[in-house]
Design a protein around this motif. Structure first.
Motif, PDB file in Angstrom:
ATOM      1  N   GLN A  64     -15.745  24.248  27.899  1.00  0.00           N
ATOM      2  CA  GLN A  64     -15.876  23.175  27.546  1.00  0.00           C
ATOM      3  C   GLN A  64     -14.403  23.302  28.165  1.00  0.00           C
ATOM      4  OE1 GLN A  64     -15.859  23.447  23.346  1.00  0.00           O
ATOM      5  NE2 GLN A  64     -18.562  22.318  23.547  1.00  0.00           N
ATOM      6  N   VAL A  65     -13.581  24.061  27.947  1.00  0.00           N
ATOM      7  CA  VAL A  65     -12.018  24.054  28.269  1.00  0.00           C
ATOM      8  C   VAL A  65     -11.786  23.441  30.050  1.00  0.00           C
ATOM      9  CG1 VAL A  65      -9.516  25.327  28.231  1.00  0.00           C
ATOM     10  CG2 VAL A  65     -11.361  24.859  26.421  1.00  0.00           C
ATOM     11  N   VAL A  78      -2.045  23.181  33.843  1.00  0.00           N
ATOM     12  CA  VAL A  78      -2.898  23.360  34.054  1.00  0.00           C
ATOM     13  C   VAL A  78      -3.279  24.956  35.099  1.00  0.00           C
ATOM     14  CG1 VAL A  78      -4.838  22.348  35.385  1.00  0.00           C
ATOM     15  CG2 VAL A  78      -2.857  20.907  34.168  1.00  0.00           C
ATOM     16  N   ASN A  79      -2.608  25.362  35.931  1.00  0.00           N
ATOM     17  CA  ASN A  79      -2.871  26.738  36.759  1.00  0.00           C
ATOM     18  C   ASN A  79      -2.471  27.760  36.020  1.00  0.00           C
ATOM     19  OD1 ASN A  79      -3.723  25.170  39.158  1.00  0.00           O
ATOM     20  ND2 ASN A  79      -0.919  25.557  40.167  1.00  0.00           N
ATOM     21  N   ALA A  80      -1.674  28.036  35.293  1.00  0.00           N
ATOM     22  CA  ALA A  80      -1.569  29.585  34.437  1.00  0.00           C
ATOM     23  C   ALA A  80      -2.778  28.857  33.066  1.00  0.00           C
ATOM     24  CB  ALA A  80      -0.491  28.925  33.699  1.00  0.00           C
ATOM     25  N   SER A 102      -7.395  15.086  29.512  1.00  0.00           N
ATOM     26  CA  SER A 102      -6.490  14.275  28.223  1.00  0.00           C
ATOM     27  C   SER A 102      -5.702  16.106  27.284  1.00  0.00           C
ATOM     28  CB  SER A 102      -7.090  14.035  27.170  1.00  0.00           C
ATOM     29  OG  SER A 102      -6.240  14.223  25.714  1.00  0.00           O
ATOM     30  N   THR A 103      -4.464  16.513  27.780  1.00  0.00           N
ATOM     31  CA  THR A 103      -3.756  17.618  27.014  1.00  0.00           C
ATOM     32  C   THR A 103      -4.768  17.721  25.577  1.00  0.00           C
ATOM     33  OG1 THR A 103      -2.062  17.221  28.521  1.00  0.00           O
ATOM     34  CG2 THR A 103      -1.968  19.100  26.451  1.00  0.00           C
ATOM     35  N   HIS A 104      -4.241  16.702  25.754  1.00  0.00           N
ATOM     36  CA  HIS A 104      -4.579  16.574  23.688  1.00  0.00           C
ATOM     37  C   HIS A 104      -6.087  16.482  23.824  1.00  0.00           C
ATOM     38  CE1 HIS A 104      -4.971  14.686  19.410  1.00  0.00           C
ATOM     39  NE2 HIS A 104      -6.235  14.111  19.700  1.00  0.00           N
ATOM     40  N   ASP A 105      -7.127  16.360  24.280  1.00  0.00           N
ATOM     41  CA  ASP A 105      -8.631  16.866  24.360  1.00  0.00           C
ATOM     42  C   ASP A 105      -8.426  18.079  24.127  1.00  0.00           C
ATOM     43  OD1 ASP A 105      -9.334  14.270  23.206  1.00  0.00           O
ATOM     44  OD2 ASP A 105      -9.745  13.523  25.078  1.00  0.00           O
ATOM     45  N   ARG A 109     -10.888  21.046  34.597  1.00  0.00           N
ATOM     46  CA  ARG A 109     -11.587  20.584  36.550  1.00  0.00           C
ATOM     47  C   ARG A 109     -10.684  19.380  36.648  1.00  0.00           C
ATOM     48  NH1 ARG A 109     -15.055  25.005  35.304  1.00  0.00           N
ATOM     49  NH2 ARG A 109     -16.672  23.952  35.178  1.00  0.00           N
ATOM     50  N   ARG A 110     -11.143  17.872  35.409  1.00  0.00           N
ATOM     51  CA  ARG A 110     -11.288  17.029  35.732  1.00  0.00           C
ATOM     52  C   ARG A 110      -9.988  16.284  35.903  1.00  0.00           C
ATOM     53  NH1 ARG A 110     -14.262  16.630  31.041  1.00  0.00           N
ATOM     54  NH2 ARG A 110     -12.540  15.396  29.513  1.00  0.00           N
TER      55      ARG A 110
END
Length: 287
Positions: free
Chosen positions: A35-36, A91-93, A46-49, A41-42
Motif C-alpha cells: 500500500q505504501v 520520498v526516495n529514501a 498525501s503525506t498524511h495518508d 508512486r502517485r
C-alpha cells in the motif's frame, strides 16, 4: 575472479521463465508495504495518508522514525511524528526503506543463510554505493537503493531450492558480490543479480535501479550503466568491511578498470576514501 554473469545458460533462463510465467511464485511482502509503495508512486500522494498507512505496522513505523532521527537526517532534532519523519527523509529514501523492510519481512527463515549477517552486508553495500555515487557524480539515492537490494536474489534462490541451499551454502560462511555469484552458479546454475532485478521490479522501484541491479556484476569489459559499476565496486568494499579487512587490503581488492571507468582514481588514493571506509566500519547493523 571471472563469473559469466552476462551470458547465462539455458538453466538460468528456465528459472527466469518460471518466475515470469508464475510457475515459481516470488515471496509476498506485507500488505501495508504494498500500500505504501503504491501510494508513493502517485504524483499526488498525501503525506498524511502515507503516514497513516505506515502507522499500521509498528516495525515499519519504528524504522522510519529511527532513520529520520539518525545523524544523517536529524541534525540534532528529535522527531516523534511519522508525518514529520517523512518530510525529513524524503520520498526516495522512504521508498527504499519501505521496500527493504518489506523484503526483510518476506524472508524470515531462509535455508543456508544467516539473515542478520546478510542484511548487515546489504546495509554496508547500500551505504558504500551511496558514497561512491556521490564521489563520482551519480545518483546517490538510486545507488543506495540498488546496493541494499543487489543480493536479494540470493534469498529467493535459497528459498526456492532449500535442499541445494543447505548443501551448497553455510549460514556461518559469508560470501558476497562476485564470490557469492560464483558459488551460486555452481549450486543453482544462476547468479543472484537477475533474480534481484525481478524483485526490484516487483516492488515498483525505479527502472534505473532495476537495470543497475541486473547488470551489477557484468564483467568490467562489458557495457553496463555507471550505476551498475558502482554496485559492483560497492560489493567489493562491503565485503572487505564485513570481513574486517584493513584499509590497505581493501584498496588492493578494488578493480583498477572499474575505478577508472567511474573516474575515481584520485578518490581511492586520497584521505576521502579512508574516511568513507572508516564510516562504513561504524555502521550499527541491519535496519
Amino acid at each position: 575472479m571471472t563469473v559469466n554473469i552476462a551470458n547465462p545458460n539455458a538453466t538460468p533462463l528456465g528459472f527466469i521463465d518460471d518466475v515470469l510465467t508464475g510457475r515459481i511464485t516470488l515471496p509476498m511482502v506485507p500488505r501495508v508495504v504494498e500500500q505504501v509503495l503504491q501510494s508513493l508512486r502517485r504524483e499526488d500522494f498525501s503525506t498524511h495518508d502515507v503516514a497513516e498507512q505506515i502507522a499500521q505496522d509498528p516495525v515499519l513505523s519504528s524504522r522510519v522514525l529511527r532513520l529520520a532521527n539518525s545523524g544523517y537526517y536529524a541534525r540534532g532534532r528529535q522527531l516523534s511524528s511519522i508525518a514529520e519523519a517523512i518530510s525529513v527523509i524524503g520520498v526516495n529514501a522512504l521508498q527504499t526503506l519501505v521496500a527493504v523492510s518489506g523484503s526483510m519481512a518476506a524472508f524470515v527463515d531462509t535455508p543456508g543463510v544467516n539473515l542478520r549477517h546478510f542484511w548487515l552486508r546489504a546495509v554496508i553495500t547500500g551505504n558504500a554505493a551511496r558514497q561512491l555515487a556521490a564521489r563520482s557524480g551519480n545518483n546517490a539515492d538510486a545507488a543506495y537503493s540498488g546496493g541494499l537490494l543487489q543480493a536479494i536474489g540470493h534469498l529467493i534462490l535459497c528459498q526456492c531450492h532449500p535442499d541445494k541451499a543447505r548443501q551448497g551454502f553455510s549460514p556461518f560462511v559469508n560470501e558476497w558480490g562476485l564470490k557469492l555469484a560464483a558459488r551460486e552458479v555452481s549450486v543453482f546454475g544462476i547468479a543472484h543479480p537477475e533474480i534481484s532485478a525481478l524483485w526490484v521490479d516487483k516492488l515498483g522501484m525505479p527502472q534505473l535501479v532495476a537495470d543497475a541491479v541486473l547488470t551489477s556484476l557484468y564483467p568490467v569489459e562489458t557495457s553496463a550503466p555507471a550505476l551498475a559499476r558502482i554496485l559492483r565496486l560497492a560489493c567489493t568494499v562491503a565485503d572487505a568491511v564485513a570481513e574486517g579487512r584493513s584499509l590497505d587490503t581493501a584498496l588492493g581488492e578494488l578493480e583498477p578498470g572499474l575505478v577508472a571507468q567511474l573516474g575515481l582514481q584520485d578518490y581511492v588514493s586520497s584521505d576521502e576514501f579512508s574516511t568513507d571506509f572508516a564510516e562504513l566500519q561504524t555502521l550499527p547493523g541491519p535496519l
